[in-house]
Motif scaffolding. Structure first.
Motif, PDB file in Angstrom:
ATOM      1  N   LYS A   1      -3.195   7.897  -4.794  1.00 40.08           N
ATOM      2  CA  LYS A   1      -2.093   6.939  -4.612  1.00 40.08           C
ATOM      3  C   LYS A   1      -2.008   5.959  -5.776  1.00 40.08           C
ATOM      4  O   LYS A   1      -0.924   5.549  -6.165  1.00 40.08           O
ATOM      5  CB  LYS A   1      -2.294   6.153  -3.321  1.00 40.08           C
ATOM      6  CG  LYS A   1      -1.907   6.921  -2.081  1.00 40.08           C
ATOM      7  CD  LYS A   1      -1.757   5.988  -0.895  1.00 40.08           C
ATOM      8  CE  LYS A   1      -1.672   6.746   0.413  1.00 40.08           C
ATOM      9  NZ  LYS A   1      -0.492   7.604   0.481  1.00 40.08           N
ATOM     10  N   GLY A   2      -3.171   5.585  -6.314  1.00 42.88           N
ATOM     11  CA  GLY A   2      -3.172   4.555  -7.348  1.00 42.88           C
ATOM     12  C   GLY A   2      -3.768   5.040  -8.656  1.00 42.88           C
ATOM     13  O   GLY A   2      -4.310   6.142  -8.742  1.00 42.88           O
TER      14      GLY A   2
ATOM     15  N   ARG B   1       0.016   6.952   4.933  1.00 42.34           N
ATOM     16  CA  ARG B   1      -0.021   5.800   4.039  1.00 42.34           C
ATOM     17  C   ARG B   1      -1.391   5.149   3.896  1.00 42.34           C
ATOM     18  O   ARG B   1      -1.536   4.156   3.209  1.00 42.34           O
ATOM     19  CB  ARG B   1       1.022   4.762   4.493  1.00 42.34           C
ATOM     20  CG  ARG B   1       2.430   5.223   4.182  1.00 42.34           C
ATOM     21  CD  ARG B   1       3.495   4.417   4.884  1.00 42.34           C
ATOM     22  NE  ARG B   1       4.793   5.020   4.644  1.00 42.34           N
ATOM     23  CZ  ARG B   1       5.277   6.068   5.310  1.00 42.34           C
ATOM     24  NH1 ARG B   1       4.574   6.596   6.284  1.00 42.34           N
ATOM     25  NH2 ARG B   1       6.449   6.575   5.005  1.00 42.34           N
TER      26      ARG B   1
ATOM     27  N   ASP C   1      -7.187   2.859   0.719  1.00 39.87           N
ATOM     28  CA  ASP C   1      -5.898   2.605   0.062  1.00 39.87           C
ATOM     29  C   ASP C   1      -4.859   2.433   1.151  1.00 39.87           C
ATOM     30  O   ASP C   1      -4.745   3.289   2.035  1.00 39.87           O
ATOM     31  CB  ASP C   1      -5.451   3.816  -0.779  1.00 39.87           C
ATOM     32  CG  ASP C   1      -6.158   3.884  -2.110  1.00 39.87           C
ATOM     33  OD1 ASP C   1      -7.082   3.072  -2.334  1.00 39.87           O
ATOM     34  OD2 ASP C   1      -5.786   4.756  -2.917  1.00 39.87           O
TER      35      ASP C   1
ATOM     36  N   GLU D   1      -0.773   1.788   1.526  1.00 34.16           N
ATOM     37  CA  GLU D   1       0.445   1.772   0.728  1.00 34.16           C
ATOM     38  C   GLU D   1       1.614   1.251   1.547  1.00 34.16           C
ATOM     39  O   GLU D   1       1.826   1.675   2.672  1.00 34.16           O
ATOM     40  CB  GLU D   1       0.716   3.212   0.295  1.00 34.16           C
ATOM     41  CG  GLU D   1       1.909   3.424  -0.555  1.00 34.16           C
ATOM     42  CD  GLU D   1       2.111   4.898  -0.788  1.00 34.16           C
ATOM     43  OE1 GLU D   1       1.985   5.329  -1.929  1.00 34.16           O
ATOM     44  OE2 GLU D   1       2.366   5.619   0.190  1.00 34.16           O
TER      45      GLU D   1
ATOM     46  N   VAL E   1       0.366  -1.086  -3.523  1.00 37.74           N
ATOM     47  CA  VAL E   1      -0.794  -0.377  -3.002  1.00 37.74           C
ATOM     48  C   VAL E   1      -1.905  -1.418  -2.844  1.00 37.74           C
ATOM     49  O   VAL E   1      -2.264  -2.097  -3.803  1.00 37.74           O
ATOM     50  CB  VAL E   1      -1.253   0.763  -3.933  1.00 37.74           C
ATOM     51  CG1 VAL E   1      -2.506   1.418  -3.374  1.00 37.74           C
ATOM     52  CG2 VAL E   1      -0.164   1.802  -4.088  1.00 37.74           C
TER      53      VAL E   1
ATOM     54  N   GLN F   1      -5.823  -1.976  -2.056  1.00 37.85           N
ATOM     55  CA  GLN F   1      -7.088  -1.248  -1.967  1.00 37.85           C
ATOM     56  C   GLN F   1      -8.137  -2.231  -1.487  1.00 37.85           C
ATOM     57  O   GLN F   1      -8.337  -3.281  -2.098  1.00 37.85           O
ATOM     58  CB  GLN F   1      -7.471  -0.675  -3.329  1.00 37.85           C
ATOM     59  CG  GLN F   1      -6.499   0.393  -3.823  1.00 37.85           C
ATOM     60  CD  GLN F   1      -6.957   1.022  -5.132  1.00 37.85           C
ATOM     61  OE1 GLN F   1      -7.098   0.332  -6.136  1.00 37.85           O
ATOM     62  NE2 GLN F   1      -7.200   2.322  -5.120  1.00 37.85           N
TER      63      GLN F   1
ATOM     64  N   HIS G   1       7.075   8.977  -3.105  1.00 34.03           N
ATOM     65  CA  HIS G   1       7.071   8.762  -1.659  1.00 34.03           C
ATOM     66  C   HIS G   1       7.906   9.817  -0.926  1.00 34.03           C
ATOM     67  O   HIS G   1       7.543  10.257   0.148  1.00 34.03           O
ATOM     68  CB  HIS G   1       7.606   7.355  -1.325  1.00 34.03           C
ATOM     69  CG  HIS G   1       6.674   6.278  -1.757  1.00 34.03           C
ATOM     70  ND1 HIS G   1       7.051   4.973  -1.892  1.00 34.03           N
ATOM     71  CD2 HIS G   1       5.369   6.321  -2.116  1.00 34.03           C
ATOM     72  CE1 HIS G   1       6.024   4.249  -2.293  1.00 34.03           C
ATOM     73  NE2 HIS G   1       4.985   5.040  -2.446  1.00 34.03           N
TER      74      HIS G   1
END
Lengths: 287, 181
Positions: free
Chosen positions: A43-44, A209, A236, A238, A243, A245, B79
């Motif tokens: 995600k990051g 998410r 994480d 989102e 985002v 963490q 997304h």
């Protein structure tokens, strides 16, 4: 003769019998001939403490604030570490989809850091399948605490990594990080200027998410006898352009040369820092 | 003797191939729009696979969902793939079935027909009936269509936090040029 006619009739009926499924499978074969990039391995751009293979896209500007609080083992008197806090303020920028630069300033040892990150391979699926994504990460850090060093050069250190990752399933991605750290000048109590390390980590998506992340850096020959290998476990979360963490780690520093080689706490004795990273992405220009 | 038989086999084969009038998509664009109170999102793709059999009045289309581009930011596109359409699990959107209505692929004109069949997006199958125009000209055959997709029909869930930013019903427009195969 009759047999041949029979066969040709048979062939014709096969042609006629083919229906939509035939049309569909024709298209499916066509698609099988294409190659698709694998998106969003993580995600990051950070796994937890360290970087992931992900890069910011072109013209994306990322503002990052990271905190590591004091030791949870400090107990209620220190509010489980929340009385102390180290901060890193950082900016990341995508020059291209594959080439990022970044700078940061850490309150811990008053350190400035900068990095270059270049994605050289992208995992793909389909015809030309590439099993992994590979990103090169080069960083420099300068401590600016008042000390006896006569030059800035002596306060400098470098951390270089090859990040190799694979998204195994939509939920599971793993990464390994061979790392080399070099200090220009070390203190008398320290053992070596060059430290090699092998990191490993990954993420497991718990929901669409939220993911659970873990990261560990092994060192065979550490900087000094009283250091530990860095271990971090985090989540994480989102929400739209953010985002969050959240992590638990035995490392106090938030940059590579620090958390990989200068971690002085034993995770398994409960000497753990709680911390978080927040990133907000801004799109500076539309293509 | 043997030659004759071979010729017969080829002849029969030849008849079947001219008999079935198959056309495939040579170029196409599919665009979708999400018109929500707080945000307009537009994305499109040219990666459209399609084949129509005018003789059997059958059709099939496949679109790799991850090929949609546009959006308002790369993160939004991520997304779309990761959180909403889950393209890792469900890579392709499919629509296949029968063409119903009056039309003649051999005489020029615009024909309004119905495409009735199986509509498969996000791994959820719906039976859909979609009005389309088949335009037969001396240059070739074009098809165009516009229709709506309610996200709920395909189990695509919008979290309340972005409810004002994503429309519940997505508008889709498609046009394609066909060539015979």
């Amino acid at each position: 003769m009759a047999r041949i006619i029979l066969i040709s009739l048979l062939l014709t009926s096969v042609f006629i019998a083919n229906g939509q499924d035939d049309l569909l499978s024709m298209l499916e074969e066509e698609i099988a001939d294409e190659t698709f990039p694998v998106e969003a391995t993580f995600k990051g751009t950070r796994l937890i403490n360290g970087h992931s293979i992900e890069t910011r896209k072109k013209n994306n500007f990322d503002f990052l604030i990271s905190h590591r609080f004091g030791l949870i083992s400090g107990g209620a008197y220190e509010l489980f570490g929340l009385d102390q806090s180290n901060v890193r303020i950082g900016f990341d920028y995508g020059l291209t989809d594959y080439f990022n630069i970044g700078i940061g300033r850490n309150s811990f040892e008053k350190t400035y850091d900068s990095y270059l990150k270049y994605r050289i391979l992208r995992q793909t699926s389909g015809k030309k399948s590439m099993p992994v994504s590979v990103t090169i990460f080069l960083s420099t850090a300068v401590e600016t605490l008042k000390n006896n060093n006569k030059s800035v050069i002596a306060d400098m250190s470098y951390a270089n990594q090859i990040l190799i990752a694979r998204k195994f399933t939509p939920a599971l991605s793993l990464q390994i990080m061979p790392t080399y750290v070099h200090f220009n000048k070390i203190e008398a109590t320290q053992l070596r200027n060059d430290i090699w390390s092998l990191g490993a980590g990954g993420r497991l998506k718990l929901t669409q998410r939220i993911s659970l992340n873990a990261e560990y850096y092994y060192q065979k020959a550490p900087l000094s006898d009283n250091t530990f290998n860095s271990l971090a476990i985090g989540f994480d979360i989102e929400t739209g352009g953010h985002v969050f963490q959240l992590q638990f780690t035995n490392s106090q520093s938030m940059i590579e040369k620090g958390f990989i080689t200068e971690t002085y706490n034993d995770f398994f004795k409960g000497d753990i820092h709680f911390g978080f990273n927040i990133s907000r992405t801004f799109q500076l220009a539309k293509e | 003797m043997r030659k004759n038989l071979l010729a017969l086999v080829f002849l029969v084969g030849g008849i079947t191939s001219t008999y079935s009038q198959k056309w495939k998509v040579s170029s196409a664009e599919v665009e979708f729009r999400s018109e929500a109170p707080l945000e307009l999102i537009i994305a499109s793709t040219q990666n459209v696979k399609g084949v129509l059999d005018f003789d059997k009045r059958q059709f099939a289309f496949i679109i790799p969902v991850s090929s949609f581009d546009g959006f308002n930011s790369p993160l939004q596109r991520e997304h779309f793939n990761e959180n909403y359409l889950e393209t890792g699990k469900y890579p392709n959107a499919k629509f296949y079935g029968n063409i119903v209505g009056e039309f003649d692929a051999n005489s020029n004109g615009d024909y309004e027909v119905k495409a009735i069949g199986t509509f498969d997006i996000h791994g959820v199958i719906q039976n859909r009936e979609i009005k389309s125009i088949i335009s037969v000209t001396s240059k070739g055959i074009n098809i165009s269509s516009s229709f709506l997709i309610p996200l709920e029909d395909h189990n695509i869930k919008i979290p309340t936090i972005v409810y004002q930013k994503i429309a519940e019903v997505i508008k889709v427009e498609m046009r394609a040029e066909l060539t015979p195969i």
